[in-house]
Design a protein around this motif. Structure first.
Motif, short mmCIF file in Angstrom:
data_model
loop_
_atom_site.label_atom_id
_atom_site.label_comp_id
_atom_site.label_asym_id
_atom_site.label_seq_id
_atom_site.Cartn_x
_atom_site.Cartn_y
_atom_site.Cartn_z
N ARG A 20 -3.88 -26.70 -10.88
CA ARG A 20 -3.73 -28.06 -11.39
C ARG A 20 -3.20 -28.93 -10.25
NH1 ARG A 20 -5.73 -30.16 -15.75
NH2 ARG A 20 -5.26 -28.21 -16.79
N CYS A 21 -3.88 -30.05 -10.01
CA CYS A 21 -3.46 -30.97 -8.95
C CYS A 21 -2.21 -31.71 -9.40
CB CYS A 21 -4.59 -31.95 -8.64
SG CYS A 21 -4.16 -33.13 -7.35
N LEU A 22 -1.12 -31.59 -8.65
CA LEU A 22 0.13 -32.27 -8.97
C LEU A 22 0.26 -33.59 -8.24
CD1 LEU A 22 2.54 -29.21 -8.75
CD2 LEU A 22 1.42 -30.14 -10.78
N GLU A 23 -0.22 -33.61 -7.00
CA GLU A 23 -0.08 -34.81 -6.16
C GLU A 23 -1.19 -34.80 -5.13
OE1 GLU A 23 3.17 -36.59 -2.97
OE2 GLU A 23 3.79 -35.02 -4.36
N THR A 24 -1.60 -35.98 -4.72
CA THR A 24 -2.62 -36.10 -3.69
C THR A 24 -2.21 -37.18 -2.70
OG1 THR A 24 -4.95 -36.52 -3.27
CG2 THR A 24 -3.98 -37.66 -5.14
N TYR A 25 -2.52 -36.97 -1.44
CA TYR A 25 -2.25 -37.99 -0.42
C TYR A 25 -3.23 -37.81 0.72
CZ TYR A 25 0.40 -34.25 1.88
OH TYR A 25 0.78 -33.09 2.46
N VAL A 26 -3.32 -38.81 1.56
CA VAL A 26 -4.25 -38.80 2.68
C VAL A 26 -3.46 -38.88 3.98
CG1 VAL A 26 -6.16 -40.03 3.79
CG2 VAL A 26 -6.05 -39.89 1.31
N VAL A 27 -3.83 -38.04 4.94
CA VAL A 27 -3.21 -38.05 6.26
C VAL A 27 -4.24 -38.61 7.23
CG1 VAL A 27 -2.26 -36.62 8.11
CG2 VAL A 27 -1.78 -36.06 5.73
N HIS A 28 -3.85 -39.65 7.98
CA HIS A 28 -4.75 -40.27 8.94
C HIS A 28 -4.42 -39.76 10.34
CE1 HIS A 28 -6.30 -43.06 5.98
NE2 HIS A 28 -5.05 -43.28 5.58
N LEU A 36 -3.81 -32.00 -1.06
CA LEU A 36 -3.38 -31.90 -2.44
C LEU A 36 -2.21 -30.93 -2.56
CD1 LEU A 36 -6.89 -31.12 -3.98
CD2 LEU A 36 -5.89 -33.37 -3.69
N ILE A 37 -1.30 -31.25 -3.44
CA ILE A 37 -0.27 -30.29 -3.85
C ILE A 37 -0.75 -29.75 -5.19
CG2 ILE A 37 2.16 -29.94 -4.43
CD1 ILE A 37 1.76 -30.85 -1.56
N VAL A 38 -0.97 -28.44 -5.24
CA VAL A 38 -1.52 -27.82 -6.45
C VAL A 38 -0.56 -26.74 -6.95
CG1 VAL A 38 -3.91 -28.27 -5.83
CG2 VAL A 38 -2.87 -26.12 -5.15
N ALA A 39 -0.67 -26.46 -8.25
CA ALA A 39 0.13 -25.39 -8.86
C ALA A 39 -0.82 -24.50 -9.66
CB ALA A 39 1.19 -25.97 -9.77
N PHE A 40 -0.59 -23.20 -9.56
CA PHE A 40 -1.41 -22.25 -10.30
C PHE A 40 -0.60 -20.99 -10.56
CE2 PHE A 40 -2.18 -21.41 -5.85
CZ PHE A 40 -2.21 -20.03 -5.75
N ARG A 41 -1.12 -20.16 -11.44
CA ARG A 41 -0.48 -18.89 -11.74
C ARG A 41 -1.29 -17.80 -11.05
NH1 ARG A 41 3.27 -17.63 -15.78
NH2 ARG A 41 2.97 -19.78 -16.41
N ARG A 43 -12.17 -31.77 0.27
CA ARG A 43 -13.16 -32.79 0.63
C ARG A 43 -13.41 -33.74 -0.53
NH1 ARG A 43 -18.41 -29.90 2.40
NH2 ARG A 43 -18.07 -29.17 0.31
N HIS A 44 -13.35 -33.20 -1.74
CA HIS A 44 -13.64 -34.00 -2.92
C HIS A 44 -12.42 -34.79 -3.36
CE1 HIS A 44 -17.49 -32.10 -3.22
NE2 HIS A 44 -16.93 -30.90 -3.23
N PRO A 45 -12.62 -35.97 -3.92
CA PRO A 45 -11.48 -36.80 -4.37
C PRO A 45 -10.91 -36.30 -5.70
CG PRO A 45 -13.53 -37.96 -4.77
CD PRO A 45 -13.89 -36.69 -4.06
N TYR A 46 -9.79 -35.64 -5.64
CA TYR A 46 -9.09 -35.20 -6.84
C TYR A 46 -7.93 -36.14 -7.10
CZ TYR A 46 -11.52 -30.72 -6.41
OH TYR A 46 -12.48 -29.74 -6.33
N VAL A 47 -7.53 -36.23 -8.36
CA VAL A 47 -6.36 -37.02 -8.74
C VAL A 47 -5.41 -36.09 -9.48
CG1 VAL A 47 -7.58 -39.22 -8.84
CG2 VAL A 47 -7.44 -37.80 -10.89
N ALA A 48 -4.18 -36.54 -9.65
CA ALA A 48 -3.18 -35.73 -10.34
C ALA A 48 -3.69 -35.38 -11.74
CB ALA A 48 -1.86 -36.48 -10.43
N GLY A 49 -3.60 -34.11 -12.08
CA GLY A 49 -4.05 -33.62 -13.38
C GLY A 49 -5.39 -32.92 -13.33
#
Length: 156
Positions: A50-58, A72-77, A91-97
């Motif tokens: 599950r995507c918790l947070e997303t950000y872009v590094v230039h 992305l910061i993700v959490a999983f079991r 590469r793909h644009p994910y959003v939180a959730g």
């Protein structure tokens, strides 16, 4: 006068050896990272994160085009029931959730990678390796010149 030339040769040769050691060290680090990345895709376990947070590094370059990287910061079991958080590049644009498929090695789930294969990894690895081989060869060349000058000056 000859002592100064000999000392200069030793310093010049030592700096060349430092460049060669740096090049060899970076080759070893690059080979390890590349083999670990390939191993994750070959042997890694799949998980739905599950995507918790997303950000872009230039990444800015002073003389060329800049690039950006979506992280992305993700959490999983994991398979053994542990809750894991990891930072992955996507590469793909994910959003939180969003649900993000990831691969991970059972012994290192915190080093998960997005399940989408990153294009151009082989090209980047080859270019990086080529530059490090050139740096190593140049360092060894300058070391040989420096120590050769030092040896020549000490015998004169």
């Amino acid at each position: 006068m000859f002592a100064v030339g000999g000392a200069f040769g030793v310093v010049f040769g030592s700096i060349g050896l430092l460049f060669a050691a740096f090049g060899i060290g970076m080759l070893v680090v690059g080979a390890r990272k590349s083999s670990e990345y390939k191993r994750v895709f070959r042997e890694g376990h799949m998980a739905e994160a599950r995507c918790l947070e997303t950000y872009v590094v230039h990444h800015h370059s002073s003389n060329g085009p800049s690039s950006s990287q979506r992280r992305l910061i993700v959490a999983f079991r994991s398979g053994d029931g542990r809750d894991v958080r990891a930072e992955v590049v996507a590469r793909h644009p994910y959003v939180a959730g969003d649900v993000v498929p990831v691969r991970y090695l059972p012994e290192r789930p915190d080093r998960a990678v997005a399940a989408e294969a990153t294009p151009g990894v082989g090209v980047v690895t080859c270019l990086f390796s080529g530059v490090m081989v050139i740096l190593t060869c140049m360092g060894l060349f300058f070391a040989a010149i420096g120590f050769g000058v030092a040896a020549f000056m000490s015998t004169s």
